[in-house]
Enzyme design. Structure first.
Site, PDB file in Angstrom:
ATOM      1  N   ASP A 112       0.815  -1.215   0.000  1.00 39.53           N
ATOM      2  CA  ASP A 112       0.000   0.000   0.000  1.00 39.53           C
ATOM      3  C   ASP A 112       0.848   1.263   0.000  1.00 39.53           C
ATOM      4  O   ASP A 112       0.657   2.162  -0.828  1.00 39.53           O
ATOM      5  CB  ASP A 112      -0.938   0.018   1.202  1.00 39.53           C
ATOM      6  CG  ASP A 112      -2.038  -1.036   1.086  1.00 39.53           C
ATOM      7  OD1 ASP A 112      -2.169  -1.626   0.005  1.00 39.53           O
ATOM      8  OD2 ASP A 112      -2.746  -1.258   2.079  1.00 39.53           O
ATOM      9  N   ARG A 193      -0.051   5.420  17.476  1.00 38.45           N
ATOM     10  CA  ARG A 193      -0.310   6.371  16.398  1.00 38.45           C
ATOM     11  C   ARG A 193       0.078   7.817  16.740  1.00 38.45           C
ATOM     12  O   ARG A 193       0.669   8.510  15.918  1.00 38.45           O
ATOM     13  CB  ARG A 193      -1.779   6.290  15.969  1.00 38.45           C
ATOM     14  CG  ARG A 193      -2.164   4.953  15.361  1.00 38.45           C
ATOM     15  CD  ARG A 193      -1.212   4.543  14.251  1.00 38.45           C
ATOM     16  NE  ARG A 193      -1.574   3.283  13.624  1.00 38.45           N
ATOM     17  CZ  ARG A 193      -0.759   2.245  13.528  1.00 38.45           C
ATOM     18  NH1 ARG A 193       0.456   2.315  14.051  1.00 38.45           N
ATOM     19  NH2 ARG A 193      -1.143   1.144  12.910  1.00 38.45           N
ATOM     20  N   ASP A 222      -7.440   4.385  12.749  1.00 36.02           N
ATOM     21  CA  ASP A 222      -6.127   5.014  12.653  1.00 36.02           C
ATOM     22  C   ASP A 222      -6.136   6.327  11.888  1.00 36.02           C
ATOM     23  O   ASP A 222      -5.354   7.228  12.178  1.00 36.02           O
ATOM     24  CB  ASP A 222      -5.131   4.046  12.015  1.00 36.02           C
ATOM     25  CG  ASP A 222      -4.667   2.979  12.986  1.00 36.02           C
ATOM     26  OD1 ASP A 222      -4.865   3.165  14.201  1.00 36.02           O
ATOM     27  OD2 ASP A 222      -4.107   1.963  12.543  1.00 36.02           O
ATOM     28  N   SER A 274      -4.663  -9.198   8.986  1.00 36.16           N
ATOM     29  CA  SER A 274      -4.167  -7.828   9.073  1.00 36.16           C
ATOM     30  C   SER A 274      -3.552  -7.674  10.464  1.00 36.16           C
ATOM     31  O   SER A 274      -4.230  -7.858  11.476  1.00 36.16           O
ATOM     32  CB  SER A 274      -5.319  -6.836   8.892  1.00 36.16           C
ATOM     33  OG  SER A 274      -4.869  -5.520   9.144  1.00 36.16           O
TER      34      SER A 274
END
Length: 496
Positions: A112, A193, A222, A274
């Protein structure tokens, strides 16, 4: 298309040599020039001007962005284009969606983010600085990143080691606060994050970037966590979120885009799950886990052994704590990141810290996740147990109440909100005397507290003992019970 003026049939419009080189030979049909180059997709009216014979671009929906491109306008008019951008974008021209100077991209090296690099260049005509934060995701995920980034078209890769900062300034405050989201989740991704996003803001300032970008999807939490941090620390930065803009819908589309733009497709095997890993935890989502009725497969776990396969002997640990913050293991003081790393190893070997839960995402949907948090589970048990000695009843109840809101703020990406900061000040004050040592027994997935000691302990053996003492007279309890139970007696009298 707008109506065209008739062009003289004896001659075609003059097209500069730059035009032929960049877009190929034009084809004229019925006084309209069609460009064969697949990038351009332009329709150009073949109108002979009395002054220079320049063709006219008709602004249909599919060519408007090309018509506005300075490079194409210059080519059509026969001007020099040596300093302008082509349709794929560069630092000197605008892209298909606009113009940015330089973008700092949160970069992992996976498919990605590798595809996002050329997409940013093509769509915003910008330089791309890839940024990778080391928050303990492991050596394998850090190898070869610079080569991958530059092969994708990035002008630079910046890597920062944030492990100590992550544990000291983000994990340990949440641990001190007792922040747990929806009874189980120890906030592993939620805490990571903001530390990454904060570093991105710093890097953007260092390299002179006017924008930041991330690869978060439009369905997850996120995206909110990254962007709220950007807003809080530098509201002037533009934010680009490709997953909310582009036409790529899945892995196959991304691979096709990568091939089209000569981007090396990462050759690592695609996991069916994931995953997100850092020094605090490892999360698993997707595949069979999307059905809450399915039991996780035994081979899915990576940080911990199956409790059934853990050693048959218990392992004992002494955790030293100062003002609600862990500082030592078995009497040896360690840095925050080193302490957590060692506890992850020990906890993992004993099958500690596996959690399977269905949670409510910030965007409204429910999701099922499985988390491995071996070291964190050990530390939570130790800190909470020490508080049983050092905090009075009212303080514990209020701390637990505020901890729920604290966890909610962290989960929602509001780390830099004034409310969380204020709550953190409360947590720091209330745990000032939470200092001491807790001994734990680890055995086949369980954590059991076997002893706790503190110089600030509120526990008094002479008071708690069943024997009579000078401080507590058992006869005093009779009057206390009569007063405490007065509302109950009055209600019973009324009902009779």
């Amino acid at each position: 298309m707008a109506q065209l003026l008739a062009a003289p049939s004896a001659s075609s419009p003059k097209i500069s040599s730059h035009f032929h080189k960049r877009f190929g030979a034009p084809v004229f049909r019925d006084s309209v020039c069609f460009l064969n180059n697949p990038i351009s997709r332009l329709e150009v009216g073949a109108i002979s001007s009395s002054t220079n014979g320049a063709p006219v671009i008709h602004h249909t929906p599919r060519n408007r962005h090309f018509a506005q491109n300075p490079a194409i306008q210059s080519i059509l008019s026969g001007k020099d284009v040596s300093g302008l951008s082509d349709a794929r974008g560069s630092q000197n021209g605008s892209g298909l969606r606009g113009k940015l100077n330089k973008v700092v991209l949160a970069y992992s090296g996976g498919l990605d983010t590798s595809v996002i690099v050329p997409w940013l260049r093509e769509n915003y005509g910008c330089d791309v600085v890839c940024f990778t934060a080391d928050v303990g995701q492991g050596v394998m995920e850090m190898e070869g990143l610079e080569k991958k980034a530059k092969a994708s078209g990035a002008c630079q890769l910046v890597v920062k080691d944030l492990k100590e900062e992550f544990v000291k300034d983000y994990i340990f405050p949440c641990l001190r606060a007792g922040a747990i989201y929806e009874r189980k989740y120890l906030l592993g991704t939620s805490m990571a994050r903001p530390v990454i996003a904060k570093a991105m803001v710093d890097v953007a300032k260092e390299v002179g970037a006017d924008a930041v970008a991330h690869g978060c999807t439009g369905k997850g939490n996120d995206q909110v966590r990254f962007e709220l941090t950007f807003f809080a620390l530098n509201p002037n930065l533009k934010v680009v979120a490709p997953w909310r803009e582009w036409e790529i819908t899945g892995r196959e589309d991304a691979i096709e885009y990568a091939k089209k733009h000569n981007v090396p497709v990462p050759v690592s095997k695609k996991s069916i799950y994931s995953r997100d890993r850092n020094l605090w935890h490892l999360s698993h989502e997707g595949d069979i886990l999307e059905d809450p009725a399915n039991e996780p497969k035994k081979d899915m776990y990576m940080m911990s052994v199956d409790p059934e396969d853990a050693p048959d002997r218990p392992e004992y640990l002494d955790i030293g704590i100062v003002s609600g913050i862990p500082v030592s293991l078995n009497g040896k003081e360690l840095s925050p990141a080193t302490l957590l790393t060692k506890l992850n190893q020990i906890g993992g070997e004993n099958g500690i810290g596996r959690i399977d839960m269905v949670e409510n995402r910030l965007v409204g949907m429910k999701s099922r996740g499985v988390y491995e948090t071996p070291g964190g589970t050990i530390l939570f048990a130790a800190v909470r147990e020490l508080e049983s000695l050092t905090l009075d009843r009212e303080s514990i109840q209020e701390k637990d109440r505020i901890a729920l809101k604290y966890a909610e703020l962290v989960y929602a990406g509001r780390w830099f909100d004034p409310l969380r900061r204020a709550m953190d000040a409360f947590m720091k004050e209330i745990t000032e005397t939470t200092t001491g040592t807790v001994r734990l027994k680890l055995y086949k997935g369980s954590v059991t507290v076997v002893s706790r000691a503190s110089p600030y302990s509120l526990y008094r053996e002479d008071i708690s003992s069943f024997e009579n003492g000078e401080i507590y007279n058992q006869a005093d309890a009779a009057g206390f019970i009569r007063l405490y139970g007065l509302p109950t007696r009055v209600r019973a009298m009324l009902e009779k």
